[in-house]
Motif scaffolding. Structure first.
Motif, PDB file in Angstrom:
ATOM      1  N   ASP A 144     -14.704  -4.451   7.735  1.00 46.57           N
ATOM      2  CA  ASP A 144     -16.160  -4.344   7.470  1.00 46.57           C
ATOM      3  C   ASP A 144     -16.474  -2.924   6.643  1.00 46.57           C
ATOM      4  OD1 ASP A 144     -16.492  -6.574   8.778  1.00 46.57           O
ATOM      5  OD2 ASP A 144     -16.837  -5.517  10.985  1.00 46.57           O
ATOM      6  N   GLU A 145     -15.552  -1.798   6.973  1.00 53.06           N
ATOM      7  CA  GLU A 145     -15.918  -0.624   6.215  1.00 53.06           C
ATOM      8  C   GLU A 145     -15.718  -0.567   4.822  1.00 53.06           C
ATOM      9  OE1 GLU A 145     -16.822   3.109   5.176  1.00 53.06           O
ATOM     10  OE2 GLU A 145     -17.218   2.255   7.186  1.00 53.06           O
ATOM     11  N   LEU A 146     -14.509  -1.532   4.432  1.00 47.91           N
ATOM     12  CA  LEU A 146     -14.280  -1.807   3.296  1.00 47.91           C
ATOM     13  C   LEU A 146     -14.719  -2.950   2.459  1.00 47.91           C
ATOM     14  CD1 LEU A 146     -10.483  -0.807   3.408  1.00 47.91           C
ATOM     15  CD2 LEU A 146     -12.359   0.551   2.752  1.00 47.91           C
ATOM     16  N   CYS A 147     -15.909  -3.380   3.054  1.00 46.62           N
ATOM     17  CA  CYS A 147     -17.047  -4.437   2.584  1.00 46.62           C
ATOM     18  C   CYS A 147     -16.104  -5.914   2.504  1.00 46.62           C
ATOM     19  CB  CYS A 147     -17.616  -4.079   1.054  1.00 46.62           C
ATOM     20  SG  CYS A 147     -18.717  -2.689   1.407  1.00 46.62           S
ATOM     21  N   GLY A 148     -15.231  -6.291   3.197  1.00 49.45           N
ATOM     22  CA  GLY A 148     -14.522  -7.427   3.144  1.00 49.45           C
ATOM     23  C   GLY A 148     -13.364  -7.631   2.498  1.00 49.45           C
ATOM     24  N   GLU A 149     -12.629  -6.363   2.293  1.00 53.16           N
ATOM     25  CA  GLU A 149     -11.308  -6.373   1.491  1.00 53.16           C
ATOM     26  C   GLU A 149     -10.585  -7.005   2.648  1.00 53.16           C
ATOM     27  OE1 GLU A 149      -8.454  -2.711   0.606  1.00 53.16           O
ATOM     28  OE2 GLU A 149     -10.403  -2.617  -0.457  1.00 53.16           O
ATOM     29  N   LYS A 150      -9.678  -7.710   2.070  1.00 50.12           N
ATOM     30  CA  LYS A 150      -8.541  -8.529   3.079  1.00 50.12           C
ATOM     31  C   LYS A 150      -7.364  -7.737   3.226  1.00 50.12           C
ATOM     32  CE  LYS A 150     -10.035 -12.920   0.986  1.00 50.12           C
ATOM     33  NZ  LYS A 150     -10.948 -12.536   0.184  1.00 50.12           N
ATOM     34  N   ILE A 151      -6.795  -7.754   4.414  1.00 46.75           N
ATOM     35  CA  ILE A 151      -5.702  -6.632   5.033  1.00 46.75           C
ATOM     36  C   ILE A 151      -4.814  -7.357   5.519  1.00 46.75           C
ATOM     37  CG2 ILE A 151      -5.456  -4.754   5.996  1.00 46.75           C
ATOM     38  CD1 ILE A 151      -8.100  -3.938   5.936  1.00 46.75           C
ATOM     39  N   ASP A 152      -3.603  -7.481   5.148  1.00 43.19           N
ATOM     40  CA  ASP A 152      -2.425  -7.935   5.535  1.00 43.19           C
ATOM     41  C   ASP A 152      -1.678  -6.858   6.432  1.00 43.19           C
ATOM     42  OD1 ASP A 152      -2.889 -10.643   4.629  1.00 43.19           O
ATOM     43  OD2 ASP A 152      -1.767 -10.257   2.922  1.00 43.19           O
ATOM     44  N   ILE A 153      -1.265  -7.198   7.530  1.00 45.52           N
ATOM     45  CA  ILE A 153      -0.361  -6.053   8.477  1.00 45.52           C
ATOM     46  C   ILE A 153       0.851  -6.719   8.786  1.00 45.52           C
ATOM     47  CG2 ILE A 153      -0.289  -4.799  10.432  1.00 45.52           C
ATOM     48  CD1 ILE A 153      -3.475  -5.144  10.784  1.00 45.52           C
ATOM     49  N   VAL A 154       1.825  -6.094   8.191  1.00 43.21           N
ATOM     50  CA  VAL A 154       3.269  -7.010   8.387  1.00 43.21           C
ATOM     51  C   VAL A 154       4.255  -5.569   9.026  1.00 43.21           C
ATOM     52  CG1 VAL A 154       3.084  -7.923   6.212  1.00 43.21           C
ATOM     53  CG2 VAL A 154       4.224  -5.926   6.160  1.00 43.21           C
ATOM     54  N   LYS A 155       5.172  -6.197   9.616  1.00 45.91           N
ATOM     55  CA  LYS A 155       6.066  -5.297  10.489  1.00 45.91           C
ATOM     56  C   LYS A 155       7.129  -4.949   9.489  1.00 45.91           C
ATOM     57  CE  LYS A 155       9.229  -5.248  14.771  1.00 45.91           C
ATOM     58  NZ  LYS A 155       9.344  -6.110  15.753  1.00 45.91           N
ATOM     59  N   TYR A 156       7.422  -3.391   9.536  1.00 47.01           N
ATOM     60  CA  TYR A 156       8.206  -2.781   8.798  1.00 47.01           C
ATOM     61  C   TYR A 156       9.746  -3.020   9.117  1.00 47.01           C
ATOM     62  CZ  TYR A 156      11.050   1.051   6.978  1.00 47.01           C
ATOM     63  OH  TYR A 156      12.373   1.714   6.271  1.00 47.01           O
ATOM     64  N   SER A 157      10.904  -3.141   8.303  1.00 45.74           N
ATOM     65  CA  SER A 157      12.043  -3.148   8.790  1.00 45.74           C
ATOM     66  C   SER A 157      13.076  -2.410   7.876  1.00 45.74           C
ATOM     67  CB  SER A 157      12.599  -4.728   8.800  1.00 45.74           C
ATOM     68  OG  SER A 157      14.033  -4.586   8.857  1.00 45.74           O
ATOM     69  N   LYS A 158      14.000  -1.737   8.223  1.00 42.78           N
ATOM     70  CA  LYS A 158      14.905  -0.851   7.332  1.00 42.78           C
ATOM     71  C   LYS A 158      15.852  -1.942   6.510  1.00 42.78           C
ATOM     72  CE  LYS A 158      15.355   3.108  10.524  1.00 42.78           C
ATOM     73  NZ  LYS A 158      16.359   3.981  11.119  1.00 42.78           N
ATOM     74  N   ASP A 159      15.807  -3.160   7.027  1.00 44.08           N
ATOM     75  CA  ASP A 159      16.599  -4.253   6.396  1.00 44.08           C
ATOM     76  C   ASP A 159      15.716  -4.722   5.256  1.00 44.08           C
ATOM     77  OD1 ASP A 159      18.160  -6.348   5.457  1.00 44.08           O
ATOM     78  OD2 ASP A 159      18.057  -7.436   7.217  1.00 44.08           O
ATOM     79  N   PRO A 160      16.181  -4.495   3.850  1.00 43.28           N
ATOM     80  CA  PRO A 160      15.024  -5.050   2.998  1.00 43.28           C
ATOM     81  C   PRO A 160      14.901  -6.508   2.937  1.00 43.28           C
ATOM     82  CG  PRO A 160      17.368  -4.255   1.890  1.00 43.28           C
ATOM     83  CD  PRO A 160      17.355  -3.804   3.402  1.00 43.28           C
TER      84      PRO A 160
END
Length: 385
Positions: free
Chosen positions: A263-279
């Protein structure tokens, strides 16, 4: 005038934190210049500003010599001993030369010096305050805009937001309240200049720090951010605590935390992914919301070939390649996406040893479903089987 000046010095010391001694020193130096300028005097003089009475006097400083060549700078031993019998060759004699109408000039000069010093002190205070806020976010109020900048009030100072730091999907109107990221604070001849941004990747990071207590407390860490401001972003998160789900913490109950950022970024879509040391695992997670069958890694070139189901190819690539481009920025790895059919024809899929264990596949798929359900409606094209 004298009492008013002394009162002003006292107030400035208390309210602005400007040392009284520094102000007096500056006034005395300015009085010397004013005396030489207004009375056409080039002699060596000093001024004395009496803090108790507020009076100002001018003294000519002359060296005691045997033979006088310049009466403005030198005095004979005989003349000096008329003033004080103890003078010797090489001593400095001070003679009061305060002009009759010097009070008016002195008052005007003192006022100018005090005003200038107050302005400089305020600029210094503002610079110190905001230089400590670099790489932080603040809430500002839009004041005005022109073809170069949007001018944002941050309370005691006005910040500049250049065109390239403005969101393409936002319109900035007078008195709009917006959160901005402070990119740079520098001191110029006109005072401190503050530059802010709405497109900087760290704005996204700071917004999540505000919304997610686990990030603020250090339980969850944002490892990397990839952003195309106003359209889509990806962040990777990690937690050393096995009892904390970093993705779930950032998404929040019913998606409330990530939705506040959206909402603060006016509807900018955001994907949240889990970090891993394994590429391999990290790249697969970064291509969310698409599903990944296999990832082939070239360590030397830091590149990967990713195999996805045929019907997921357009989803993995994204509109104008956006999903793949953001995933590459997020991970720091080059990503080449192949459909399952093409990969089979090239002989790179399937491999003898499976890329993912069943547990990893189930976890990745569940994360994809959570992203699709809780974040924002995804407009990426997707073919049906």
């Amino acid at each position: 005038m004298s009492n008013e000046l002394l009162d002003a010095l006292d107030r400035l010391e208390k309210e602005k934190g400007i040392s009284r001694d520094l102000l007096v020193e500056a006034i005395e130096a300015a009085l010397v210049s004013a005396y030489k300028r207004n009375f056409n005097q080039a002699q060596n003089v000093r001024t004395d500003f009496n803090l108790e009475t507020g009076s100002m006097k001018v003294f000519a400083r002359k060296e005691v010599v045997d033979e006088v060549f310049d009466t403005r700078l030198e005095i004979s031993l005989e003349e000096a001993r008329k003033i004080d019998p103890n003078y010797e060759i090489g001593d400095i004699v001070e003679i009061e030369v305060t002009p009759r109408n010097f009070g008016r000039i002195a008052a005007q000069t003192a006022k100018q010096v005090v005003t200038q010093r107050v302005r400089e002190a305020e600029r210094g205070i503002i610079f110190e305050e905001f230089s400590d806020r670099e790489d932080d976010i603040m809430t500002g109020i839009v004041q005005r805009k022109d073809h170069r900048f949007v001018y944002v009030s941050l309370g005691r100072a006005e910040a500049l937001m250049p065109v390239h730091e403005q969101m393409p999907n936002e319109t900035y109107n007078h008195n709009d309240r917006i959160k901005v990221y402070i990119t740079k604070v520098e001191m110029t001849t006109k005072g401190p200049q503050i530059f802010v941004s709405r497109t900087h990747p760290n704005l996204l990071k700071r917004l999540f720090e505000l919304e997610v207590p686990e990030i603020y407390e250090g339980e969850v860490e944002i490892m990397s951010v990839a952003r195309e401001a106003g359209d889509r972003s990806k962040i990777s998160v990690y937690s050393a605590n096995k009892d904390v789900d970093p993705v779930g913490a950032c998404v929040g109950p019913k998606g409330s935390r990530v939705q506040a950022v959206v909402d603060e970024l006016c509807g900018e879509k955001i994907d949240i992914v889990k970090y891993s040391k394994d590429p391999v695992e990290f790249v697969a997670n970064a291509l969310s919301p698409s599903k990944v069958l296999d990832v082939l890694v070239n360590e030397e070139e830091k590149s990967t070939v990713v195999v996805v189901p045929d019907y997921q190819l357009s989803l993995a690539i994204g509109k104008r390649g956006q999903n793949a481009r953001l995933a590459a920025k997020l991970t720091g790895w080059k990503i080449d996406i192949k459909s399952e059919t093409d990969a089979r024809e090239m002989g790179i899929y399937p491999r003898e040893e499976p890329f993912f264990s069943e547990d990893v596949i189930m976890e990745a798929n569940s994360q994809d479903q959570e992203q699709e359900h809780l974040l924002v409606d995804d407009e990426l094209p997707q073919d049906k089987e």
